[in-house]
Scaffold this active site. Structure first.
Site, PDB file in Angstrom:
ATOM      1  N   HIS A 248      -1.369   0.552  -9.791  1.00  0.00           N
ATOM      2  CA  HIS A 248      -2.015  -0.409  -8.886  1.00  0.00           C
ATOM      3  C   HIS A 248      -2.620  -1.598  -9.659  1.00  0.00           C
ATOM      4  O   HIS A 248      -3.821  -1.872  -9.565  1.00  0.00           O
ATOM      5  CB  HIS A 248      -3.100   0.298  -8.052  1.00  0.00           C
ATOM      6  CG  HIS A 248      -3.392  -0.382  -6.741  1.00  0.00           C
ATOM      7  ND1 HIS A 248      -3.765   0.294  -5.608  1.00  0.00           N
ATOM      8  CD2 HIS A 248      -3.370  -1.697  -6.390  1.00  0.00           C
ATOM      9  CE1 HIS A 248      -3.964  -0.561  -4.615  1.00  0.00           C
ATOM     10  NE2 HIS A 248      -3.733  -1.780  -5.071  1.00  0.00           N
TER      11      HIS A 248
ATOM     12  N   ARG B 211       0.866  -1.179   0.000  1.00  0.00           N
ATOM     13  CA  ARG B 211       0.000   0.000   0.000  1.00  0.00           C
ATOM     14  C   ARG B 211       0.901   1.226   0.000  1.00  0.00           C
ATOM     15  O   ARG B 211       1.955   1.232   0.667  1.00  0.00           O
ATOM     16  CB  ARG B 211      -0.893   0.036   1.253  1.00  0.00           C
ATOM     17  CG  ARG B 211      -2.082  -0.902   1.221  1.00  0.00           C
ATOM     18  CD  ARG B 211      -3.160  -0.444   0.225  1.00  0.00           C
ATOM     19  NE  ARG B 211      -4.331  -1.294   0.233  1.00  0.00           N
ATOM     20  CZ  ARG B 211      -4.526  -2.330  -0.598  1.00  0.00           C
ATOM     21  NH1 ARG B 211      -3.612  -2.637  -1.499  1.00  0.00           N
ATOM     22  NH2 ARG B 211      -5.635  -3.034  -0.554  1.00  0.00           N
TER      23      ARG B 211
ATOM     24  N   GLU C 138      -3.286   7.890  -3.832  1.00  0.00           N
ATOM     25  CA  GLU C 138      -3.813   7.455  -5.132  1.00  0.00           C
ATOM     26  C   GLU C 138      -5.086   8.205  -5.449  1.00  0.00           C
ATOM     27  O   GLU C 138      -5.888   8.437  -4.538  1.00  0.00           O
ATOM     28  CB  GLU C 138      -4.073   5.942  -5.105  1.00  0.00           C
ATOM     29  CG  GLU C 138      -2.765   5.177  -5.177  1.00  0.00           C
ATOM     30  CD  GLU C 138      -2.922   3.667  -5.212  1.00  0.00           C
ATOM     31  OE1 GLU C 138      -3.934   3.184  -5.732  1.00  0.00           O
ATOM     32  OE2 GLU C 138      -2.004   2.994  -4.739  1.00  0.00           O
TER      33      GLU C 138
END
Ligand SMILES: NC(=O)c1ccc[n+]([C@@H]2O[C@H](COP(=O)([O-])OP(=O)(O)OC[C@H]3O[C@@H](n4cnc5c(N)ncnc54)[C@H](O)[C@@H]3O)[C@@H](O)[C@H]2O)c1
Ligand SMILES: O=C(O)[C@H](O)CO
Length: 402
Positions: A327, A280, A309
């Protein structure tokens, strides 16, 4: 008052109303829900990240369960809305659930599902791809070719790092971290150093075995007359940072792993090290990373995830020593269809009052398209708090039967 959100409906007369905040790959997940008398509503809004208000509008007055995404903020407001609409089931279509306030879900008695296992190898493969791309400067070299800059072979052109015989460092040696470690050890004959709160016994055994009678990769190399690979469980994370040539981050994101890699820790890494992040974004202090990349041109990173993000911190996009992808670590067709299936079965299982599967690391029986899935929720992270019983077959835990 929130604006109505556009949807697509399957099986309009189904007894249970299940909402998916996004269209998901494959159709098996829809078929499984429809076969069990669910009306399935899929949000078709064009916007990528839905707001809390959008999701409240989707939940409406009557909703039995929701399949949501890691981009959504599942906290008190949403669990309260779902509970008011009669819903007791939610599943993220992701293994990570740092976007979910599990305490809030517990307060409203809502089960929270996730999708472990099905994405382990796919995610590890992307981490391995980024490791290779960074060590051999593939993206830089590709850009160079396309820019018409290639004049002919040169001894110094895009010289990178050889992985064989170097040390791979894994931080968070759970499902994905261990799968990545095996790929790097077996594929490139790298030595391993890892840091985790728990011992990764199976991974250690894979490298060297417990005794001569147990086959291991290290022993295979030795028998072939090659230098055997080695492993070490580091006593601190800093030891990994100091020793490893390639470091890949695979912990969960929680308050103990927020900014695990910061300015001070970056300074402990080798000047020519490679850092990979497929966990993450907030596990890395991205501003400190940009500065470190600027100061150390031979230091390279491969990033699949970002702190804010969909944005990158200023300067990151300009760094030639950074490879950035959006991602996509779990983005193989089989995995994404499997994630959709597991998420749908988590929600369906809770609606039907099924038990939870006893081992979320062994979810294959749910993914076999040729047979009906077990009558269980594949993975409910708050099963204990909600006192959801474990699936058992004739007194044995399901794991022992597969
Ligand atoms: N980029 C992607 O698309 C993608 C895909 C899948 C998973 N992920 C992320 O990867 C994470 C790991 O997935 P997994 O299936 O391997 O989970 P896992 O639970 O099997 O592994 C996580 C490991 O991290 C360790 N850990 C926890 N806190 C730690 C700490 N402070 N220091 C060191 N280690 C610590 C745990 O002990 C565990 O072994 C997920 O939570 C998710 O956030 C990202
Ligand atoms: O946690 C996850 O599952 C990923 O980030 C998406 O696959």
């Amino acid at each position: 008052m929130a604006k109505p959100v556009s949807i697509e409906v399957w099986n309009p007369n189904g007894k249970y109303r299940v909402v998916s905040t996004k269209s998901m790959p494959g159709t098996r997940w829809i078929n499984l829900l429809v076969q069990q008398d669910c009306r399935v509503e899929i949000c078709t809004e064009k916007k990528t990240i839905l707001s809390v208000e959008d999701i409240i509008a989707l939940i409406g007055n009557k909703c039995d369960g929701v399949i949501g995404q890691l981009t959504e903020d599942w906290g008190d407001t949403l669990f309260s809305a779902l509970s008011k609409a009669g819903g007791k089931a939610f599943s993220n279509m992701a293994v990570g659930y740092n976007n979910v306030d599990v305490d809030a879900a517990n307060k409203y008695g809502v089960a929270v599902g996730n999708t472990p296992g099905v994405l382990t190898e796919t995610t590890a493969e992307l981490a391995a791809s980024l490791s290779l791309a960074a060590s051999r400067r593939i993206v830089e070299a590709d850009g160079f070719m396309r820019a018409g800059l290639y004049d002919g072979w040169l001894p110094h052109l895009f010289v990178g790092n050889l992985l064989k015989g170097q040390t791979v460092g894994v931080i968070g040696a759970g499902r994905i971290g261990s799968a990545y470690a095996r790929m790097m050890i077996e594929g490139f004959k790298m030595n391993l150093i890892y840091y985790d709160l728990y011992q990764a016994t199976r991974l250690e055994k894979f490298v060297t075995g417990m005794s001569d009678s147990i086959f291991s990769y290290g022993q295979f190399l030795k028998a072939s007359g090659e230098e055997p690979v080695t492993w070490k469980r580091a006593s601190s994370m800093d030891e990994v940072l100091q020793v490893a040539d390639v470091i890949s981050l695979h912990p969960i994101l929680d308050k103990t792993t927020y900014h695990l890699i910061n300015k001070e820790r970056l300074s402990k890494m080798k000047k020519e090290a490679i850092l990979i992040n497929c966990s993450r974004g907030p596990v890395v202090d991205e501003e400190a990373l940009v500065e470190h990349l600027r100061q150390n041109p031979m230091f390279r990173v491969g990033l699949d995830v970002f702190e804010d993000e969909p944005y990158m911190k200023p300067g990151l996009a300009d760094m030639k020593n950074a490879i950035v992808v959006p991602h996509i670590a779990s983005a193989s067709k089989w995995t994404r269809e499997g994630m959709a299936t597991l998420a749908a079965l988590n929600v369906l299982g809770k609606i039907k009052g099924y038990p939870t599967w006893s081992n979320p690391n062994a979810v294959d029986p749910f993914l076999d398209e040729k047979s009906s899935p077990p009558s269980a929720c594949p993975s409910i992270v708050n099963a204990k708090a909600l006192v959801i019983v474990k699936y058992r077959i004739a007194g044995f835990e399901a794991l022992k039967m597969i």
